[in-house]
Design a protein around this motif. Structure first.
Motif, PDB file in Angstrom:
ATOM      1  N   LEU A 244       0.801  -1.225   0.000  1.00  0.00           N
ATOM      2  CA  LEU A 244       0.000   0.000   0.000  1.00  0.00           C
ATOM      3  C   LEU A 244       0.834   1.275   0.000  1.00  0.00           C
ATOM      4  CD1 LEU A 244      -2.697  -1.196   2.550  1.00  0.00           C
ATOM      5  CD2 LEU A 244      -2.998  -0.933   0.078  1.00  0.00           C
ATOM      6  N   GLY A 245       2.125   1.151   0.272  1.00  0.00           N
ATOM      7  CA  GLY A 245       2.995   2.313   0.227  1.00  0.00           C
ATOM      8  C   GLY A 245       2.770   3.287   1.366  1.00  0.00           C
ATOM      9  N   LYS A 246       3.180   4.523   1.131  1.00  0.00           N
ATOM     10  CA  LYS A 246       3.164   5.542   2.179  1.00  0.00           C
ATOM     11  C   LYS A 246       1.801   6.220   2.342  1.00  0.00           C
ATOM     12  CE  LYS A 246       8.096   6.560   1.689  1.00  0.00           C
ATOM     13  NZ  LYS A 246       9.112   7.606   1.399  1.00  0.00           N
ATOM     14  N   ALA A 247       0.826   5.793   1.550  1.00  0.00           N
ATOM     15  CA  ALA A 247      -0.492   6.418   1.632  1.00  0.00           C
ATOM     16  C   ALA A 247      -1.236   6.065   2.910  1.00  0.00           C
ATOM     17  CB  ALA A 247      -1.334   6.020   0.418  1.00  0.00           C
ATOM     18  N   VAL A 248      -0.788   5.015   3.591  1.00  0.00           N
ATOM     19  CA  VAL A 248      -1.445   4.575   4.820  1.00  0.00           C
ATOM     20  C   VAL A 248      -0.389   4.090   5.802  1.00  0.00           C
ATOM     21  CG1 VAL A 248      -1.799   2.233   3.923  1.00  0.00           C
ATOM     22  CG2 VAL A 248      -3.272   3.083   5.753  1.00  0.00           C
ATOM     23  N   GLU A 249      -0.597   4.345   7.090  1.00  0.00           N
ATOM     24  CA  GLU A 249       0.314   3.881   8.133  1.00  0.00           C
ATOM     25  C   GLU A 249      -0.174   2.531   8.639  1.00  0.00           C
ATOM     26  OE1 GLU A 249       2.119   5.268  12.491  1.00  0.00           O
ATOM     27  OE2 GLU A 249       0.718   6.569  11.410  1.00  0.00           O
ATOM     28  N   ILE A 250       0.766   1.611   8.856  1.00  0.00           N
ATOM     29  CA  ILE A 250       0.409   0.262   9.304  1.00  0.00           C
ATOM     30  C   ILE A 250       1.242  -0.095  10.523  1.00  0.00           C
ATOM     31  CG2 ILE A 250       0.301  -2.179   8.675  1.00  0.00           C
ATOM     32  CD1 ILE A 250       0.005  -1.237   5.751  1.00  0.00           C
ATOM     33  N   VAL A 251       0.569  -0.567  11.587  1.00  0.00           N
ATOM     34  CA  VAL A 251       1.260  -0.962  12.807  1.00  0.00           C
ATOM     35  C   VAL A 251       0.807  -2.359  13.214  1.00  0.00           C
ATOM     36  CG1 VAL A 251       1.605   1.381  13.651  1.00  0.00           C
ATOM     37  CG2 VAL A 251      -0.493   0.176  14.241  1.00  0.00           C
ATOM     38  N   ALA A 252       1.663  -3.056  13.924  1.00  0.00           N
ATOM     39  CA  ALA A 252       1.347  -4.387  14.443  1.00  0.00           C
ATOM     40  C   ALA A 252       0.848  -4.272  15.875  1.00  0.00           C
ATOM     41  CB  ALA A 252       2.576  -5.286  14.382  1.00  0.00           C
ATOM     42  N   GLU A 253      -0.174  -5.041  16.201  1.00  0.00           N
ATOM     43  CA  GLU A 253      -0.723  -5.052  17.560  1.00  0.00           C
ATOM     44  C   GLU A 253       0.302  -5.618  18.535  1.00  0.00           C
ATOM     45  OE1 GLU A 253      -3.688  -6.795  20.683  1.00  0.00           O
ATOM     46  OE2 GLU A 253      -1.900  -7.562  19.734  1.00  0.00           O
ATOM     47  N   THR A 254       0.409  -4.994  19.711  1.00  0.00           N
ATOM     48  CA  THR A 254       1.456  -5.372  20.661  1.00  0.00           C
ATOM     49  C   THR A 254       0.932  -5.754  22.043  1.00  0.00           C
ATOM     50  OG1 THR A 254       1.728  -3.038  21.263  1.00  0.00           O
ATOM     51  CG2 THR A 254       3.180  -3.900  19.533  1.00  0.00           C
ATOM     52  N   ARG A 255      -0.365  -5.672  22.271  1.00  0.00           N
ATOM     53  CA  ARG A 255      -0.875  -5.832  23.636  1.00  0.00           C
ATOM     54  C   ARG A 255      -1.336  -7.244  23.974  1.00  0.00           C
ATOM     55  NH1 ARG A 255      -4.116  -0.114  24.790  1.00  0.00           N
ATOM     56  NH2 ARG A 255      -2.455   1.227  23.958  1.00  0.00           N
ATOM     57  N   SER A 256      -1.594  -8.057  22.971  1.00  0.00           N
ATOM     58  CA  SER A 256      -2.136  -9.396  23.235  1.00  0.00           C
ATOM     59  C   SER A 256      -1.046 -10.369  23.639  1.00  0.00           C
ATOM     60  CB  SER A 256      -2.862  -9.931  21.990  1.00  0.00           C
ATOM     61  OG  SER A 256      -3.993  -9.159  21.701  1.00  0.00           O
ATOM     62  N   SER A 257      -1.426 -11.349  24.422  1.00  0.00           N
ATOM     63  CA  SER A 257      -0.535 -12.444  24.796  1.00  0.00           C
ATOM     64  C   SER A 257      -1.354 -13.726  24.836  1.00  0.00           C
ATOM     65  CB  SER A 257       0.123 -12.183  26.155  1.00  0.00           C
ATOM     66  OG  SER A 257      -0.870 -12.043  27.168  1.00  0.00           O
TER      67      SER A 257
END
Length: 263
Positions: A244-257
């Protein structure tokens, strides 16, 4: 900014819907293809903490592995866990998309990422291709060199970040040929044994699954549903970012275990 439809098209290239099992429910579960998307949270599950992170981080879309909605709903009640999450997501204007068994089977999906994490050489599908020559569920491949069961179990613990795992020992043979299926794959123990695997790595193994494995002469490592699938989150986030390139920011979820803890 992109449209939700753009994300859906990118996910179709990564994990084609035709690869999903008949009982599954992948796709857009909440929201509209026309929704504007500026930020995406990639997660394994849509949990309360996942929604919390999505809201706090200003995400417009959650792309999850496990579908929030599996079967037809007759009501959306906020005194029910699923209904409460759906209502909260709609109030926050956050869409939800899921890629489940299609992401399990797809090239570069859950099982390929797990095979890479465990160091398998030239892994191939454990089951027949899902469609049109595409990879199917599970993977089977070779380790670079044989290991004892104990050493391989220690290797898996380290590379999946586990404090413990369950081991079914089916004899004294070493481990070289490894079969695996991320998530809940005990039903394929027989297929792994038939294809000559020394050990099978999966999650959610029951007592009689272990009994069957011993009878078939194949070791089993139950590394848990969460740990065998969680590696896909960072990988999928990176692939979506590339698509998708720089048109959208993408982050990975970090709170689940993992829901399961060992004492």
């Amino acid at each position: 900014m992109v449209k939700c439809q753009d994300v859906m098209q990118a996910m179709e290239r990564i994990a084609p819907r035709r690869l999903a099992e008949a009982w599954d429910n992948p796709g857009l579960l909440i929201g509209s293809p026309a929704d504007e998307v500026r930020k995406i949270l990639v997660a394994l599950d849509v949990r309360e903490e996942t929604i919390e992170q999505a809201i706090e981080d200003g995400c417009d879309l959650i792309v999850a592995h496990h579908p929030l909605i599996f079967r037809g709903l007759r009501a959306v009640r906020t005194d029910d866990a699923t209904g409460r999450k759906i209502a909260r997501l709609i109030r926050a204007d956050i869409a939800v998309f899921a890629a489940h068994t299609n992401l399990d089977s797809a090239a570069g999906g859950v099982n390929d990422v797990l095979a890479e994490r465990l160091g398998l050489v030239s892994p191939v599908s454990l089951l027949d291709g899902a469609a049109d020559g595409e990879p199917g569920l599970g993977r089977i491949g070779e380790l670079p060199a044989p290991l004892s069961l104990e050493d391989f179990a220690a290797f898996v613990k380290t590379h999946l970040g586990l404090s413990a795992l369950r081991v079914v020992c089916a004899g004294g043979h070493a481990v070289r040929r490894v079969a695996l299926c991320g998530g809940s794959g005990a039903e394929f123990i027989g297929r792994a044994a038939a294809k000559g695997a020394d050990v099978y790595v999966t999650g959610d193994v029951k007592y009689h699954d272990a009994e069957r494995a011993v009878g078939l002469g194949i070791h089993v490592l139950d590394a848990g549903h969460f740990a065998t699938e969680q590696p896909i989150v960072a990988s999928l986030a990176a692939r979506l970012s590339s698509a998708l390139g720089k048109a959208v920011e993408i982050v990975a979820e970090t709170r689940s275990s993992d829901f399961f803890q060992t004492y």
